[in-house]
Structure formats: structure tokens, C-alpha cells
Write a protein that holds these residues in place. Sequence first.
Motif, PDB file in Angstrom:
ATOM      1  N   PHE A  63       0.685   7.504   4.481  1.00 16.00           N
ATOM      2  CA  PHE A  63      -0.777   7.473   4.592  1.00 16.00           C
ATOM      3  C   PHE A  63      -1.311   8.796   5.132  1.00 16.00           C
ATOM      4  O   PHE A  63      -2.327   9.323   4.651  1.00 16.00           O
ATOM      5  CB  PHE A  63      -1.200   6.318   5.499  1.00 16.00           C
ATOM      6  CG  PHE A  63      -2.694   6.190   5.653  1.00 16.00           C
ATOM      7  CD1 PHE A  63      -3.448   5.602   4.650  1.00 16.00           C
ATOM      8  CD2 PHE A  63      -3.349   6.676   6.786  1.00 16.00           C
ATOM      9  CE1 PHE A  63      -4.832   5.497   4.776  1.00 16.00           C
ATOM     10  CE2 PHE A  63      -4.713   6.576   6.917  1.00 16.00           C
ATOM     11  CZ  PHE A  63      -5.462   5.978   5.908  1.00 16.00           C
ATOM     12  N   ARG A  64      -0.618   9.361   6.131  1.00 20.87           N
ATOM     13  CA  ARG A  64      -1.072  10.635   6.712  1.00 20.87           C
ATOM     14  C   ARG A  64      -1.027  11.756   5.672  1.00 20.87           C
ATOM     15  O   ARG A  64      -2.004  12.510   5.510  1.00 20.87           O
ATOM     16  CB  ARG A  64      -0.191  10.989   7.912  1.00 20.87           C
ATOM     17  CG  ARG A  64      -0.593  12.284   8.624  1.00 20.87           C
ATOM     18  CD  ARG A  64       0.335  12.568   9.786  1.00 20.87           C
ATOM     19  NE  ARG A  64       1.678  12.916   9.345  1.00 20.87           N
ATOM     20  CZ  ARG A  64       2.023  14.143   8.931  1.00 20.87           C
ATOM     21  NH1 ARG A  64       1.134  15.126   8.884  1.00 20.87           N
ATOM     22  NH2 ARG A  64       3.275  14.374   8.575  1.00 20.87           N
TER      23      ARG A  64
ATOM     24  N   ASP B 278       0.823  -1.216   0.000  1.00 17.01           N
ATOM     25  CA  ASP B 278       0.000   0.000   0.000  1.00 17.01           C
ATOM     26  C   ASP B 278       0.852   1.259   0.000  1.00 17.01           C
ATOM     27  O   ASP B 278       0.475   2.268  -0.600  1.00 17.01           O
ATOM     28  CB  ASP B 278      -0.930   0.007   1.219  1.00 17.01           C
ATOM     29  CG  ASP B 278      -2.090  -0.967   1.056  1.00 17.01           C
ATOM     30  OD1 ASP B 278      -2.177  -1.602  -0.013  1.00 17.01           O
ATOM     31  OD2 ASP B 278      -2.901  -1.099   1.993  1.00 17.01           O
TER      32      ASP B 278
ATOM     33  N   LEU C 111       0.212   4.267  -2.604  1.00 16.49           N
ATOM     34  CA  LEU C 111      -0.147   5.621  -2.147  1.00 16.49           C
ATOM     35  C   LEU C 111       0.835   6.658  -2.698  1.00 16.49           C
ATOM     36  O   LEU C 111       0.437   7.765  -3.085  1.00 16.49           O
ATOM     37  CB  LEU C 111      -0.167   5.666  -0.622  1.00 16.49           C
ATOM     38  CG  LEU C 111      -1.315   4.897   0.057  1.00 16.49           C
ATOM     39  CD1 LEU C 111      -1.112   4.873   1.565  1.00 16.49           C
ATOM     40  CD2 LEU C 111      -2.667   5.512  -0.283  1.00 16.49           C
TER      41      LEU C 111
ATOM     42  N   TYR D  77      -0.924  11.497   2.390  1.00 18.15           N
ATOM     43  CA  TYR D  77      -1.866  11.220   1.304  1.00 18.15           C
ATOM     44  C   TYR D  77      -3.279  11.612   1.719  1.00 18.15           C
ATOM     45  O   TYR D  77      -4.015  12.250   0.944  1.00 18.15           O
ATOM     46  CB  TYR D  77      -1.820   9.739   0.944  1.00 18.15           C
ATOM     47  CG  TYR D  77      -2.778   9.340  -0.154  1.00 18.15           C
ATOM     48  CD1 TYR D  77      -2.394   9.396  -1.481  1.00 18.15           C
ATOM     49  CD2 TYR D  77      -4.076   8.902   0.139  1.00 18.15           C
ATOM     50  CE1 TYR D  77      -3.262   9.041  -2.504  1.00 18.15           C
ATOM     51  CE2 TYR D  77      -4.957   8.554  -0.858  1.00 18.15           C
ATOM     52  CZ  TYR D  77      -4.543   8.616  -2.184  1.00 18.15           C
ATOM     53  OH  TYR D  77      -5.426   8.274  -3.184  1.00 18.15           O
ATOM     54  N   SER D  78      -3.665  11.240   2.939  1.00 15.02           N
ATOM     55  CA  SER D  78      -5.023  11.520   3.410  1.00 15.02           C
ATOM     56  C   SER D  78      -5.284  13.014   3.537  1.00 15.02           C
ATOM     57  O   SER D  78      -6.386  13.496   3.266  1.00 15.02           O
ATOM     58  CB  SER D  78      -5.253  10.829   4.763  1.00 15.02           C
ATOM     59  OG  SER D  78      -5.086   9.430   4.653  1.00 15.02           O
ATOM     60  N   LEU D  79      -4.243  13.778   3.930  1.00 18.50           N
ATOM     61  CA  LEU D  79      -4.395  15.224   4.108  1.00 18.50           C
ATOM     62  C   LEU D  79      -4.120  16.001   2.820  1.00 18.50           C
ATOM     63  O   LEU D  79      -4.310  17.224   2.785  1.00 18.50           O
ATOM     64  CB  LEU D  79      -3.447  15.708   5.216  1.00 18.50           C
ATOM     65  CG  LEU D  79      -3.722  15.157   6.625  1.00 18.50           C
ATOM     66  CD1 LEU D  79      -2.628  15.594   7.580  1.00 18.50           C
ATOM     67  CD2 LEU D  79      -5.097  15.591   7.136  1.00 18.50           C
TER      68      LEU D  79
END
Length: 546
Positions: A459-460, A390, A394, A462-464
Motif C-alpha cells: 500500500f505504501r 486488496d 494493488l 503503491y500510494s507513493l
Amino acid sequence: MENKTYVVTAAPPNPNGDLHLGHLSGPFLGSDVLSRYLRQTGHRVHHVSYADEHSCYVPRKAAEIGEDPHRTAYRFAQRMERSLAGGNMLPDRFAHPKQDPRHVEVVHDLFLRLWERGRLEVRTQRVFHCETCDLNLYEAELTGLCQECGSTNGGMYCEACGWPQASDGLAEPRCHFCGEAPSIVDEERIVLPVERYRKALRNYLDSVDLRPRPRDFIKALLAEPLEDAAFTRRGTYGVPVPLPGWEGHIIDTWFAGVCGYLFSLDTLQGGMNSERSGRDIWEDPETAVVHFLGFDCLYSHAVFWPALCMAEESLVLPEQIVTNEFYQLEGLKFSTSRGHAIWGSEFFEEHAADAVRFYLARTSPETEETSFYRQRFDAATRELGTYFGDTAELLVGMVRRSYAGRIPRFDAAAPGKYTAMAQERVDRLAAAFDVRTFSLRSAAEELRSFAVETYSEVFRIYSLGQETAGGGRRLHDLAEAFLRLVVAAYPIMPTWSESVLRHFGAEVSWSLDGLRTWPEASVNLTGDALVGPELRTPLARYRGQR
């Protein structure tokens, strides 16, 4: 770091069955991982092994299944090779001694060098003899109790404690074929008086970084006079003794172990008459030899064969000897007779090799017996899908949505926060992969921690949607950190690493034998290639199991 030439060996298996995960978890995975790392760091590596086709376990197995021993050796050696290839563990040369007459030439050459120099002697040894079978019994042909620890054992080296058995030393001996108690008779044998080399062996082994149990074993063994090591025995299945008057005697396969490695190395080079033969390489004082083996083979690799090299006077002694303990299945010993086994050739058809390699590394039986548990393996493969697979996807997603598929580039002279942290991890991985401190378990745990840490940040961000911060420096920094993880994972997870590195257009060097780059703090790995729209890595299949 000075570039060297290494000969890395994996102890030869008996071709009396396929390789199960217990076999693969030890010498084969360890020697493959070290060989890949050494090549990444600029060294020349000759990774060799062979099927011990002259082992007495072969005719025993052949008799059980009603087959010619030569056919049995060929069939199971081929199956072993397929298993090794399925796990990406196949050495540069996995030789088949009975398929090539040059093996006999190598064995005779070494034997006659020692004989003609007076290093060998003829001795009378007491051996077990089965009256019913009219056979002098040896190793696989008899069972009894170890003379040192009392464990059930064959007639050579104890699987439990590693202690070499005297030719008449087993307690409560029985013939394997008929079950009768044998008598004891005299047999003329050619031997190497290993005791002559005990002091030299002690000095030599003090320089080798053995693991705790092997170190204690060697200390206890060398505290007492050493038994003669037999080079020959009566028999018909094996390499004949090349001396007049010794018809009906064969050269012992344990002596021929060094010859097996020499033969594998020699055929890898192109033969004894090539410009640089296998013997030329092993005799070169600049060559470093590293053996990987199970603990029960320690006497041969750490005492018998080094003494042989000392007697022969030209072959260099091993720089390192890496041992492993037994690997179990669900907490119990692998057992073919009980059907309690997972065969490599079958398992690699169902599971990606990198997933198996990573789990075997995490649970490697380095200093104690460990075990394969199916539920834990499934959980570990799901983790791989998240923390390795993942993370890659990402990053690809961020590069495509904000930078048209091209990672922004910046001066490598000032590494960012993530790159600097990643390099610290890489340096710890280098210590785990180093010849002197080699540890599959440490390397796998460090890789996992590295991957979890990288995934959390990717992940952080990408999410923000923060990948454009600093004009793309943050994304460049993250990509650099991730590619360091990918390159450092190559010794254990080569297929996944190669797939990701090529997809990202990483600035790394490849050769016919694999990756030739190891991350350095001053090196920028991010290339200038367009990142493809979809990343299909071998880890993608794991995510469907979550």
C-alpha cells in the motif's frame, strides 16, 4: 526432506444429522489442511474418512423421526458429504459403509485374522438391560453419570473427560427410550484383552507428540489395569459376527473404526484385489498414519486401536494423533434441540469457504474449548478482504500501470529484502503445518501477520508510486514476497490461493489433487505471464462488508 506416504484420517461422524461448524472446526479442517501441506512438500497422501453408518445413534435417530435406519444413514451421510464439499474439506474418500458390501468383507477379514490367531477371547460381561423395552442397552440407548467424572453421559466414552465406561459402570442409568432404570444381566461377548498390551502401549505412546490434556489422560489411563475391549454385542443393526453360534450378535462399531479407515483406503485404491490395496498401504512400514479426532475419541484411537494393531501384527501404528476440544457457538455448546447451531451446508452457501476455514483455524479448539462468534467472524472476513484481497489488487495495479502487465524478472540467486523476510515467515508456517507440531491457530496467526506486513508495504509503495525504483527490482521483490504468502496460505485458503497464483502466472506445479509447490529460498515464483487487467478472487465479496 524425504518423501513419504501418509494416510491421514478424520474421525467418522455419526450420520444422525448434518455437520455444524463445531464438527467442521476439528478433525475435518485439520486433516484437510495437513493433507494439502504434505502434498505441497512432495509427499503422497491418502486422506480418508467415512460416515459411521453402523453407529447405534442411527437407529435411535430413525426411531425419533419415524424412518427406516438405512434411509436415515443414507440421507444424513449424503448431507454431511455436501457440507464437507462446500467447505473444501471433503477427503479423497468419504466412504458410506452401508452402500458397499465390501465394507462387511473388510470387517470380517480383520475380525477373523484376530480370532484365528487366538488374539480374542470370549468373556461374560455385565450389561444394563431394560425390562420394559426387552433390550440390552448400549451407548446411545442409555444415559447416566460418568463413572470417572460424574458428567451426564451415554454408555461408552465420556464426552467430558474421555474415560471409557465399563459396560455396567454408569451411575444412575436410565433407558433412553422409556426412561426406566435398567437391571444388570450377563452377556457373552468376544473381547480384546487390552491389558496384555499396556506396557507396549506405554512405550509406543511415549513416542507420539500428544497435546497436554491427551498426554495427561493417557498417563492416568495406563497407570491402571485396562478393561477388556468388547468386539461384539447383542444386536441386529450392524455387521454380523461371522462365527457359528453367534447369530444375533454384531461386531461393535468402535472395533470397526479401523475397518472403516481400511475400507475407505481400499475403495480409494480400487478394491482389495487391486494391484496395491488399502491394506498393502497400511501394512507398509514406510507409511505414516496420522489421526485427527475429538478428545472424546482419544481412547479408541490411542489405546484400543493401537492395541488391535499390535494384536494383528501387520498394520502400522499411527505416527501422530492430533486431538481437539469442543468448539462452541457464542460461548455455549452447539445444541440441535435448542436450535443453537450453524449448519455447514447452509453457511457455505452464504460465505466463501476460505473465509470460514481461516476463521475456524484462528479459533481452533486445540487445547481448550473455543467459540464461534458471528461479529468476530464478520470482522475477520473484512480483514481478509483488506490484507489478502486488496494486496493482490494493488500489486496488479502497479504491474499494469508501470510494466504493461508483466512483472519484471531478476536473478533469483540474490533475494531482495521483502523476499528474505517473507521466507522467514514461510519457515515459521512450515513449523505450524508440520506433522509433529501441527497447529491451525499458529498457522492462521502467522498468515495474518504475514499478510498485514505485506499489505502495509504494498500500500505504501503503491500510494507513493515507487514501484519502478531500482529498475523494477522493488516491484519484483514485493511480488516474490507476496507469492510466497499466497503459496503458504494454500492449505488454509486453497480457492483464493489458486485464483491468485493462476492470475499472476506463478511458476508453481499443479496436480489433480492440488498444489505441489512449497516456497523455498532459492526458488523464483514470479512467472513471465501477463497479469490480467482485473483480478476477481473469492475475497472480493468480503470488501462489500466493510
